[in-house]
Design an enzyme around this catalytic site. Structure first.
Site, mmCIF file in Angstrom:
data_model
loop_
_atom_site.group_PDB
_atom_site.id
_atom_site.type_symbol
_atom_site.label_atom_id
_atom_site.label_comp_id
_atom_site.label_asym_id
_atom_site.label_seq_id
_atom_site.Cartn_x
_atom_site.Cartn_y
_atom_site.Cartn_z
ATOM 1 N N HIS A 115 0.856 -1.191 0.000
ATOM 2 C CA HIS A 115 0.000 0.000 0.000
ATOM 3 C C HIS A 115 0.893 1.243 0.000
ATOM 4 C CE1 HIS A 115 -3.543 2.417 0.607
ATOM 5 N NE2 HIS A 115 -2.847 3.109 1.493
ATOM 6 N N ASP A 155 -6.738 -2.906 4.101
ATOM 7 C CA ASP A 155 -5.464 -2.367 4.611
ATOM 8 C C ASP A 155 -5.318 -2.544 6.121
ATOM 9 O OD1 ASP A 155 -4.699 -1.516 2.019
ATOM 10 O OD2 ASP A 155 -5.849 0.322 2.250
HETATM 11 C C1 GAR Z 1 1.179 0.986 -6.392
HETATM 12 O O1 GAR Z 1 1.564 2.269 -5.954
HETATM 13 C C2 GAR Z 1 0.519 0.220 -5.260
HETATM 14 O O2 GAR Z 1 1.080 0.471 -4.002
HETATM 15 C C3 GAR Z 1 -0.869 0.788 -5.321
HETATM 16 O O3 GAR Z 1 -1.141 0.922 -6.700
HETATM 17 C C4 GAR Z 1 0.074 1.086 -7.431
HETATM 18 C C5 GAR Z 1 0.169 -0.014 -8.474
HETATM 19 O O4 GAR Z 1 1.272 0.160 -9.315
HETATM 20 N N1 GAR Z 1 -1.793 -0.088 -4.656
HETATM 21 C C6 GAR Z 1 -2.848 0.334 -3.983
HETATM 22 O O5 GAR Z 1 -3.175 1.502 -3.910
HETATM 23 C C7 GAR Z 1 -3.630 -0.758 -3.289
HETATM 24 N N2 GAR Z 1 -4.523 -0.208 -2.306
HETATM 25 P P1 GAR Z 1 1.886 -1.040 -10.147
HETATM 26 O O6 GAR Z 1 0.760 -1.708 -10.935
HETATM 27 O O7 GAR Z 1 2.855 -0.346 -11.081
HETATM 28 O O8 GAR Z 1 2.566 -1.983 -9.225
#
Ligand code: GAR
Length: 196
Positions: free
Chosen positions: A105, A146
């Site tokens: 997260h 979370d």
């Molecule tokens: C990341 O920043 C992850 O932490 C967030 O979405 C992005 C995905 O990027 N996740 C959340 O917000 C979950 N609650 P990615 O597809 O490039 O890994």
């Protein structure tokens, strides 16, 4: 590995596996709820099996989770990693894998987390509040969004003039891409030890 989008966290795990940082587990399958996710291309390039399970096509959360559970069982999955996975999982699902689901997260939980806090929104909220430090958290997943036990956190400085996009990138580079592979290796080693 469950993904929904760009898959940079998945890429960090693939790289960590290739460099030998992850040695007690293996990425067996990448499942996306979205067939257009670039994460699927990253998996294919790395020679990892992929699957698409669409909640929209299956029509309900229950049908989606049944299909997901079936697929994970078929593939003998011991550890599920949510790497940018944007679907909230029910208690029925999380109870099937107690302390076997990890999520990354993009904030220091308990700040800016829970329902509605995902992706860029998390960084917009941190900037709107005016905090000077944010970061990322890897935690186990339970029925509370979370809300599961924290495994690792890393702080990241907020700088004058940051936009949500700039901050998101810094949090990924300085925190997420580091603590997610380290956490996956740590938990994989624990699972391996328990099995032995
Ligand atoms: C990341 O920043 C992850 O932490 C967030 O979405 C992005 C995905 O990027 N996740 C959340 O917000 C979950 N609650 P990615 O597809 O490039 O890994």
């Amino acid at each position: 590995m469950l993904v929904s989008g760009g898959g940079t966290n998945l890429q960090a795990l693939i790289d960590a596996q290739q460099s030998g940082l992850i040695k007690n587990g293996e990425i067996v399958l990448v499942v996306s709820n979205n067939k257009g996710a670039f994460a699927l291309t990253r998996a294919e390039k790395a020679g990892i099996a992929t699957a698409v399970i669409s909640k929209k096509e299956l029509g309900s959360q229950d049908a989606f989770e049944d299909k997901l559970l079936e697929t994970l069982k078929e593939n003998g999955i011991d550890l599920i990693v949510l790497a940018g996975f944007m679907v909230i999982l029910s208690k029925r699902f999380t109870d099937a894998y107690p302390e076997r689901i990890l999520n990354v997260h993009p904030s220091l939980i308990p700040a800016f987390c829970g329902e509605g806090f995902y992706g860029l929104h998390v960084h917009e909220a941190a900037l709107a509040y005016g905090v000077k430090v944010t970061g990322a958290t890897v935690h186990f997943v339970n029925e509370i969004p979370d809300g599961g036990r924290i495994i690792m956190q890393k702080a990241v400085e907020i700088k004058e003039g940051d936009t949500p996009e700039v901050l998101q990138r810094r949090v990924m580079e300085e925190a997420e891409w580091k603590i997610l592979p380290l956490s996956v290796e740590q938990v994989s080693a624990q699972i391996k030890e328990k099995k032995a």
